[in-house]
Design a protein around this motif. Structure first.
Motif, short mmCIF file in Angstrom:
data_model
loop_
_atom_site.label_atom_id
_atom_site.label_comp_id
_atom_site.label_asym_id
_atom_site.label_seq_id
_atom_site.Cartn_x
_atom_site.Cartn_y
_atom_site.Cartn_z
N PRO A 280 0.81 -1.23 0.00
CA PRO A 280 0.00 0.00 0.00
C PRO A 280 0.84 1.28 0.00
CG PRO A 280 -0.92 -1.60 1.52
CD PRO A 280 0.41 -2.15 1.08
N GLU A 281 2.07 1.22 0.53
CA GLU A 281 2.93 2.40 0.55
C GLU A 281 3.43 2.77 -0.85
OE1 GLU A 281 6.16 1.65 3.18
OE2 GLU A 281 4.88 0.96 4.82
N LEU A 282 3.36 1.82 -1.77
CA LEU A 282 3.85 2.08 -3.13
C LEU A 282 2.83 2.83 -3.97
CD1 LEU A 282 5.31 -1.47 -3.91
CD2 LEU A 282 6.49 0.48 -2.87
N LEU A 283 1.56 2.80 -3.58
CA LEU A 283 0.52 3.34 -4.44
C LEU A 283 0.41 4.87 -4.41
CD1 LEU A 283 -2.25 0.64 -3.93
CD2 LEU A 283 -0.65 0.91 -5.84
N PRO A 284 0.59 5.57 -3.27
CA PRO A 284 0.48 7.03 -3.31
C PRO A 284 1.41 7.72 -4.30
CG PRO A 284 0.30 6.27 -1.05
CD PRO A 284 0.69 5.07 -1.87
N PRO A 285 2.71 7.34 -4.42
CA PRO A 285 3.53 7.99 -5.43
C PRO A 285 3.04 7.72 -6.85
CG PRO A 285 4.88 6.51 -4.07
CD PRO A 285 3.49 6.42 -3.57
N LEU A 286 2.52 6.52 -7.09
CA LEU A 286 1.96 6.22 -8.41
C LEU A 286 0.76 7.12 -8.69
CD1 LEU A 286 1.96 2.32 -8.43
CD2 LEU A 286 3.65 3.82 -9.46
N ARG A 287 -0.12 7.24 -7.72
CA ARG A 287 -1.32 8.06 -7.91
C ARG A 287 -0.95 9.51 -8.15
NH1 ARG A 287 -3.90 4.97 -2.86
NH2 ARG A 287 -4.82 3.19 -3.97
N ALA A 288 0.10 9.98 -7.48
CA ALA A 288 0.53 11.36 -7.68
C ALA A 288 0.94 11.59 -9.13
CB ALA A 288 1.68 11.69 -6.74
N TRP A 289 1.68 10.65 -9.69
CA TRP A 289 2.09 10.79 -11.09
C TRP A 289 0.89 10.62 -12.03
CZ3 TRP A 289 4.59 12.70 -14.82
CH2 TRP A 289 4.65 12.08 -16.07
N LEU A 290 0.04 9.62 -11.76
CA LEU A 290 -1.09 9.36 -12.64
C LEU A 290 -2.08 10.52 -12.66
CD1 LEU A 290 -1.71 5.58 -11.84
CD2 LEU A 290 -0.56 6.56 -13.83
N GLY A 291 -2.08 11.33 -11.62
CA GLY A 291 -2.97 12.49 -11.58
C GLY A 291 -2.29 13.79 -11.95
N SER A 292 -1.07 13.71 -12.45
CA SER A 292 -0.29 14.93 -12.70
C SER A 292 -0.64 15.59 -14.02
CB SER A 292 1.21 14.63 -12.67
OG SER A 292 1.58 13.85 -13.80
N GLU A 293 -0.40 16.90 -14.08
CA GLU A 293 -0.67 17.67 -15.29
C GLU A 293 0.30 17.31 -16.40
OE1 GLU A 293 -0.54 20.70 -18.30
OE2 GLU A 293 1.09 20.28 -16.88
N LEU A 294 1.56 17.01 -16.05
CA LEU A 294 2.55 16.66 -17.07
C LEU A 294 2.14 15.38 -17.80
CD1 LEU A 294 5.28 17.28 -18.43
CD2 LEU A 294 6.38 15.92 -16.64
#
Length: 220
Positions: free
Chosen positions: A48-62
């Protein structure tokens, strides 16, 4: 060991990001995250600790504006660059190619910023930036290359730099000077307890005069 755990988390996050790229930038299911955590040497409970960084990128404007619409994206792109009889090997986290625009090299960073800004932390990776830009320019014939560092702790603040012919040439010269210093033994390896991904990634002495962090495969 905190350094080994951080390196393992970084490896797991990178492998999951590669999966995301190959699967339409979808979030991986929890079972897959557990498999990647275990493969990296982490307890499955760490998934579960791996998912927040992924979500941050998947929701990014870039990602939404530049990466997802691109004609071509490739993950974990290997390169081999010969410079003054030295062979420099590495891989690019993500290479983005869009008609009419310079190639974009994207490098994910799992470093903890500890209050530093992404722009300040990106300054540590000047050698790596020079290497990426030169490798892509030589392979593609591009006269301009963009390099983006995405610190996943703050994925909404990518550090993007456009390097033109003059900057790429200057980077080539800096790399040559670093290679010459390596050849003359001017790089002293840091003590093992100080070596981590943030210190070692992009170091021109990595795997030449220094093996890098303990139990870590080097990635330039």
């Amino acid at each position: 060991n905190g350094g080994r755990d951080a390196a393992a988390r970084g490896a797991a996050v990178h492998s999951l990001l590669e999966w995301c790229q190959a699967n339409g930038w979808r979030e991986p299911p929890p079972d897959l995250a557990r498999l990647h955590a275990s493969a990296a040497g982490l307890d499955a409970e760490a998934a579960p600790e791996l998912l927040p960084p992924l979500r941050a990128w998947l929701g990014s404007e870039l990602l939404a504006s530049r990466v997802a619409p691109a004609a071509r994206t490739r993950a974990e792109v290997p390169f081999l660059l010969e410079l003054d009889s030295a062979l420099l090997r590495g891989s690019i986290d993500l290479l983005v190619e869009t008609d009419g625009r310079p190639p974009l090299v994207l490098d994910y960073k799992t470093d903890r910023l500890d209050g530093a800004s992404p722009a300040d932390r990106a300054n540590r990776y000047g050698v790596q930036r020079d290497l990426y830009a030169l490798a892509v320019a030589e392979a593609s014939g591009a006269t301009e290359v963009e390099v983006a560092y995405v610190f996943l702790e703050r994925a909404e603040e990518p550090v993007v730099q456009l390097l033109g012919e003059a900057e790429i040439a200057a980077g080539r010269q800096r790399l040559r000077e670093s290679i010459a210093r390596i050849a003359h033994g001017e790089f002293a390896a840091a003590p093992m307890e100080r070596r981590d991904a943030a210190l070692c990634d992009g170091c021109p002495a990595l795997l030449r005069l220094c093996a890098g962090p303990e139990n870590r495969t080097a990635s330039i």
